[in-house]
Design an enzyme around this catalytic site. Structure first.
Site, PDB file in Angstrom:
ATOM      1  N   TYR A  22      33.755  77.600  93.670  1.00 49.12           N
ATOM      2  CA  TYR A  22      33.485  78.521  94.768  1.00 49.12           C
ATOM      3  C   TYR A  22      34.546  79.614  94.811  1.00 49.12           C
ATOM      4  CZ  TYR A  22      33.691  80.505  99.415  1.00 49.12           C
ATOM      5  OH  TYR A  22      33.754  81.389 100.444  1.00 49.12           O
ATOM      6  N   GLY A  74      31.624  82.943 100.941  1.00 43.70           N
ATOM      7  CA  GLY A  74      30.966  82.621 102.195  1.00 43.70           C
ATOM      8  C   GLY A  74      29.500  82.290 101.988  1.00 43.70           C
TER       9      GLY A  74
END
Length: 532
Positions: free
Chosen positions: A72, A79
């Protein structure tokens, strides 16, 4: 007029000899405050084990990338965009995109002390070794502190989860030679300042933009400074109260040891003990004219004691956050894991700041009520109206400290209004990805504003206490303990007696500057103080 030569805090003088070492070991609130006020310098540890731990995290991220691992914020968008896969050839651009689009801060800029505290706090978190950054980034951050190259950081724009993204984007940009800094007394492009000290702008590694920005550094930095200021204000308010008991010919026996043993809040008991030491009164006689003073004097330990009892707990919350790895994801290089979580959530800081500002505002209210008694001839037991020093026919045209009391009341009212808790005003942001946020940075900024106003009330009370004691001295000899005598003499040297009306704003600002730089703290120290 003679002016007081302020003494520096002896602890600070000692600490100038020892740098703050960043090696992942726990730091204290005092470490951050010392760096913020340039009492000490920052040094990045050169211990091989520390540097190897840091490098292991960066190497693990690089290895995952080479193996086409999905991380990520490294190979995905941020987000709500975490499902967007970034093509490998665009991955190097992602960290720079992150700080670019977060460049939307507003409001005042953090002041130099606050900015240094932010740099120190972010550095402390990254030195935990779980953020996947390289040693070069830590070295660049340390150099900013050492050379006092300060990013211009707008104070507004963070909801306190997913960390202080927008304000910290200004730190990330400066490390890369973008946006503006204050250096050598002027504002300039970051690239110019870096070049002046022989630094090259960084090219951020894949995880480094997220590691810099996705954390609680701004709120925690402000919380460290707020805690120290609140601690100093509480001690000063105690000494001011003792001066006011003497000035108003009050009853010194409200702080009896047996009385306070019956209600065992330790902080409240410490405040009462400090007042007993300052007033050093014998047992009351049966002929005391006034058995009970008004609450603002009699209940001072109960008001200041709330802050005194809260400070140890609040220190724990703030220092736990300071010494945490609080970005996302965390990199567990030792076990080969990427840990996705929510440590960027600043709930503990938000709660600490909401609590602290309430305790501080109550002290402002206490001092404001003491001032209202002192200036009122109906309640000050023989002192002139408004503490005017003028005599004879000159008294008819002089108004003493009338306006000082009005201003202190205004500052108190604003401080009390500012105690609305920020932490309960969570907003859903970023496409409902950040659907529960801490508001910690807003809480910290609110707390600093309440402190600013409360310190103004404290400075006003220093002026009033100095004036009231001098006027009481006209009526009867003053029998002051050495501590109160030292404080009174210092105030007499710092502030001229008001015999004829004059503007008091310069006196107020000089006292405030001294309070915020720690110059008055030695006059509010207590030998019997238990450490917090």
């Amino acid at each position: 007029m003679n002016r007081l030569k302020m003494r520096r805090d002896p602890i600070a003088i000692h600490d100038t000899l020892s740098p703050v070492i960043f090696d992942g070991s726990p730091l204290s609130i005092e470490d951050v405050a010392d760096l913020a006020l340039r009492r000490r310098t920052a040094v990045l540890s050169d211990a091989p084990t520390f540097r190897a731990r840091i490098q292991a995290g960066a190497d693990f991220v690089a290895r995952l990338l080479a193996e086409d691992g999905v991380i990520y914020g490294v190979t995905t968008g941020y987000g709500d965009s975490c499902t967007v896969v970034v093509p490998p050839h665009l991955v190097p651009e992602l960290p720079h995109r992150l700080y670019a689009y977060h460049g939307i801060g507003a409001g005042r800029h953090l002041d130099p002390a606050e900015t240094r505290a932010v740099l120190a706090t972010r550095l402390a978190s990254l030195c935990q070794g779980m953020s996947g950054v390289g040693v070069a980034l830590l070295e660049q951050l340390v150099t900013l502190l050492q050379r006092d190259i300060l990013p211009l950081i707008p104070a507004e724009g963070s909801v306190g989860a997913s960390g202080d993204l927008t304000p910290l984007s200004y730190v990330a940009a400066v490390l890369c030679g973008e946006r503006e800094v204050v250096f050598d007394g002027r504002c300039m492009p970051a690239a110019e300042a870096l070049a002046a000290v022989g630094l090259q702008p960084l090219t951020l590694r894949p995880k480094e933009g997220l590691a810099l920005m996705n954390g609680t550094a701004v709120m925690t930095a402000l919380a460290c400074l707020a805690w120290q200021r609140a601690d100093s204000l509480g001690r000063l308010a105690t000494r001011i109260t003792a001066l006011n008991v003497v000035a108003s010919a009050g009853n010194a026996h409200h702080f009896d040891e047996t009385l306070f043993a019956a209600k065992p809040h330790p902080g409240q008991q410490r405040v009462a003990a400090r007042l007993r030491a300052d007033l050093a009164s014998e047992k009351p006689s049966r002929n005391d004219a006034r058995l009970q003073d008004r609450y603002s004097l009699r209940c001072a330990p109960h008001v200041i004691g709330v802050l005194e009892d809260a400070l140890p707990f609040l220190r724990q919350q703030i220092e736990n956050e300071l010494n945490s790895a609080n970005d996302n994801p965390l990199i567990d290089a030792e076990n080969g894991r990427v840990l996705h979580g929510g440590h960027f959530y600043g709930g503990h800081i938000a709660f600490a700041m909401d609590a602290l500002k309430t305790a501080v505002a109550n002290i402002a209210d206490l001092l404001d009520r003491q001032l209202a008694l002192l200036v009122d001839a109906r309640f000050n037991h023989g002192l002139p109206p408004n503490l005017s020093g003028a005599v004879g026919e000159r008294a008819t045209i002089n108004h003493g400290l009338k306006a000082l009391q009005i201003s202190a009341s205004a500052w108190t009212a604003e401080a009390l209004k500012g105690t609305m808790p920020a932490s309960v005003f969570s907003r859903s942001t970023e496409c409902h990805n950040q659907d529960k946020v801490s508001m910690g940075t807003i809480a910290a900024r609110d707390c600093l504003r309440v402190l600013e106003l409360s310190e103004q009330v404290g400075a006003a009370m220093l002026i009033a206490a100095r004036q009231a004691l001098a006027l009481r001295q006209r009526l009867q000899p003053l029998h002051l303990t050495p501590a109160l005598s030292s404080m009174f003499n210092a105030l007499c040297n710092a502030i001229g007696f008001v015999d004829e009306d004059r503007a008091l704003d310069a006196d107020l600002q000089r006292l405030l500057k001294g309070m915020r730089e720690g110059h008055w703290r030695p006059y509010a120290e207590y030998a019997l103080s238990a450490p917090i």
